[in-house]
Design an enzyme around this catalytic site. Structure first.
Site, PDB file in Angstrom:
ATOM      1  N   SER A  50       0.904  -1.528  -0.028  1.00 39.60           N
ATOM      2  CA  SER A  50       0.049   0.193   0.640  1.00 39.60           C
ATOM      3  C   SER A  50       0.486   1.322   0.014  1.00 39.60           C
ATOM      4  CB  SER A  50      -0.880  -0.461   1.230  1.00 39.60           C
ATOM      5  OG  SER A  50      -2.170  -0.382   1.000  1.00 39.60           O
TER       6      SER A  50
ATOM      7  N   LYS B 133       0.456   3.609  -3.014  1.00 40.06           N
ATOM      8  CA  LYS B 133      -1.055   4.907  -3.186  1.00 40.06           C
ATOM      9  C   LYS B 133      -0.151   5.557  -3.114  1.00 40.06           C
ATOM     10  CE  LYS B 133      -4.353   1.401  -1.560  1.00 40.06           C
ATOM     11  NZ  LYS B 133      -4.131   0.068  -1.017  1.00 40.06           N
TER      12      LYS B 133
ATOM     13  N   TYR C 125      -2.804  -1.319 -10.604  1.00 36.02           N
ATOM     14  CA  TYR C 125      -2.899  -1.070  -8.601  1.00 36.02           C
ATOM     15  C   TYR C 125      -2.186  -1.973  -8.093  1.00 36.02           C
ATOM     16  CZ  TYR C 125      -4.493  -1.840  -4.320  1.00 36.02           C
ATOM     17  OH  TYR C 125      -4.744  -1.980  -2.918  1.00 36.02           O
TER      18      TYR C 125
ATOM     19  N   TYR D  37      -4.206   3.609   7.843  1.00 36.58           N
ATOM     20  CA  TYR D  37      -5.639   2.922   7.714  1.00 36.58           C
ATOM     21  C   TYR D  37      -5.919   4.042   9.004  1.00 36.58           C
ATOM     22  CZ  TYR D  37      -2.483  -0.564   5.326  1.00 36.58           C
ATOM     23  OH  TYR D  37      -1.387  -1.153   4.466  1.00 36.58           O
TER      24      TYR D  37
ATOM     25  N   VAL E  96       0.885  -3.497   3.345  1.00 30.82           N
ATOM     26  CA  VAL E  96       0.974  -5.108   3.986  1.00 30.82           C
ATOM     27  C   VAL E  96       2.082  -6.052   3.804  1.00 30.82           C
ATOM     28  CG1 VAL E  96      -1.532  -5.355   4.643  1.00 30.82           C
ATOM     29  CG2 VAL E  96      -0.504  -6.323   2.745  1.00 30.82           C
TER      30      VAL E  96
HETATM   31  N1  GLN Z   1      -2.070  -5.204  -2.327  1.00 31.72           N
HETATM   32  C1  GLN Z   1      -3.195  -5.441  -0.872  1.00 31.72           C
HETATM   33  C2  GLN Z   1      -4.359  -4.898  -1.451  1.00 31.72           C
HETATM   34  O1  GLN Z   1      -4.650  -4.578  -2.445  1.00 31.72           O
HETATM   35  C3  GLN Z   1      -2.858  -4.018  -0.617  1.00 31.72           C
HETATM   36  C4  GLN Z   1      -2.703  -3.512   0.853  1.00 31.72           C
HETATM   37  C5  GLN Z   1      -2.340  -2.992   1.911  1.00 31.72           C
HETATM   38  O2  GLN Z   1      -0.922  -3.150   1.816  1.00 31.72           O
HETATM   39  N2  GLN Z   1      -2.757  -2.160   2.932  1.00 31.72           N
HETATM   40  O3  GLN Z   1      -4.972  -5.748  -0.500  1.00 31.72           O
END
Ligand code: GLN
Length: 373
Positions: free
Chosen positions: A124, A127, A250, A302, A320
């Site tokens: 993530s 992002k 993505y 988050y 994650v």
């Molecule tokens: N690729 C992961 C997902 O889309 C990214 C989630 C994350 O790092 N929180 O679930």
């Protein structure tokens, strides 16, 4: 406490009104005075452990390296409280006991302690890159027509607000928001150009797509695919944009392999208003950098973003894969790798390291002793 010296002035049936109006604020005021003298720091389980185990008595001035070493030593005692992500099977193979922290300062100093050269999946944290580049290429209006700026308080992969409200995805730091931003970008830039941009932003020419992680996530993509098609049905991904294409873009972004040092590099560029500190070259516009840092502060961890802002107070983004990228504005970038995650998907040890650093080095955004350059 309930003794009321003014009771003769008020009829009895007004007494309770009087108590709540006057005594409770007075009581809270007295408590706050007491609290002020007893707690100069927020009580935090992590910080209390530090005080017991690692704090040096008769404090000498600690060097940055001392602090990072202590932070990693402390963080290591917490890795067992978390677990590596397994919903992307390839991530489940990672050793959860690893921990590293790397700091790149504006004055050119670079300090790394622990597992800072180990490659891991950015997840993530990508992002923030997708958002920054989308702001440059598509512009503010185009991006924020499709995605909001508000924290959700929900898990990063939730469909709840998307389904239950008429609103666009709440922010670009959750999966729904990032997939929308990816859909704006996917038709404007090739993934190879994106990769070059990322290598420059992270000052790391070795960043690559980890194909194993990519295929692993693509074969367990049902939830994100559900999000993407829901977005299309609600008009947030335009009909002429290919939903599958946006989804692939993505997931590719999430599957880049980085190190704690690469994250510190990008953190420093953001801390330095988008300018490369060695070459003086502007890599991102001031406006994009300002937006990214603000959203990191309010939404980057988050549904743990609020508590993290109170305890640590440094704009950060987690993934994650176990990474956290933090920006001490005007001063340094911090990159962390600690793949054991808490229930919200944030690195357990990484949060601990950052909390310790924030206290010891006065890095909290609102710490009165924070240096301003
Ligand atoms: N690729 C992961 C997902 O889309 C990214 C989630 C994350 O790092 N929180 O679930």
């Amino acid at each position: 406490f309930f003794f009321d010296p003014f009771q003769h002035l008020f009829p009895v049936h007004h007494k309770y009104l009087f108590i709540s109006d006057i005594y409770i604020p007075l009581y809270l005021f007295v408590i706050s005075l007491k609290a002020d003298t007893h707690y100069t720091k927020l009580p935090s389980p992590c910080y209390h452990t530090i005080r017991k185990q690692h704090r040096i008595k008769n404090r000498r001035r600690l060097s940055m390296r001392d602090v990072l070493e202590q932070a990693v030593a402390l963080g290591k005692t917490h890795t067992h409280e978390g677990a590596v992500a397994t919903y992307i099977p390839e991530l489940g193979k990672v050793d959860g006991s690893q921990l590293g922290v790397s700091v790149f300062c504006r004055n050119g100093k670079r300090i790394s302690v622990g597992d800072t050269k180990v490659r891991f999946s950015i997840q993530s944290i990508s992002k923030i890159i997708t958002l920054a580049v989308a702001l440059e290429i598509c512009g503010f209006d185009q991006v924020f027509k499709k995605v909001g700026m508000e924290p959700t308080g929900d898990p990063f992969n939730s469909l709840m607000k998307l389904e239950n409200t008429d609103s666009s995805p709440y922010n670009p730091m959750i999966n729904a928001g990032a997939i929308v931003v990816a859909s704006c970008l996917a038709s404007e830039i090739s993934f190879d150009t994106m990769l070059d941009t990322i290598r420059a932003l992270c000052m790391d020419p070795d960043i690559n797509l980890d194909k194993k992680v990519y295929h692993s996530e693509m074969s367990h993509i049902s939830r994100n695919r559900a999000i993407a098609y829901l977005l299309e049905s609600k008009g947030y991904i335009e009909k002429n944009k290919d939903v599958e294409n946006s989804l692939h873009f993505y997931v590719k972004m999430c599957s880049l392999s980085v190190t704690a040092e690469s994250l510190a590099g990008l953190g420093l560029i953001l801390a330095n208003d988008g300018i490369h500190p060695d070459t003086g070259k502007r890599l991102l516009s001031s406006q994009a950098v300002k937006i990214v840092k603000t959203l990191m502060f309010t939404c980057g961890m988050y549904d743990g973003s609020g508590e993290f802002a109170v305890r640590v107070g440094i704009p950060s983004k987690s993934g994650v894969g176990g990474g956290i990228l933090s920006v001490v504005d005007g001063e340094m970038g911090i990159g962390i790798f600690g793949p054991a995650l808490d229930k919200k998907g944030n690195s357990v040890a990484g949060e601990c390291v950052l909390e310790y650093m924030s206290h010891e080095l006065h890095l909290h955004m609102f710490d009165p002793q924070r240096h301003t350059l």
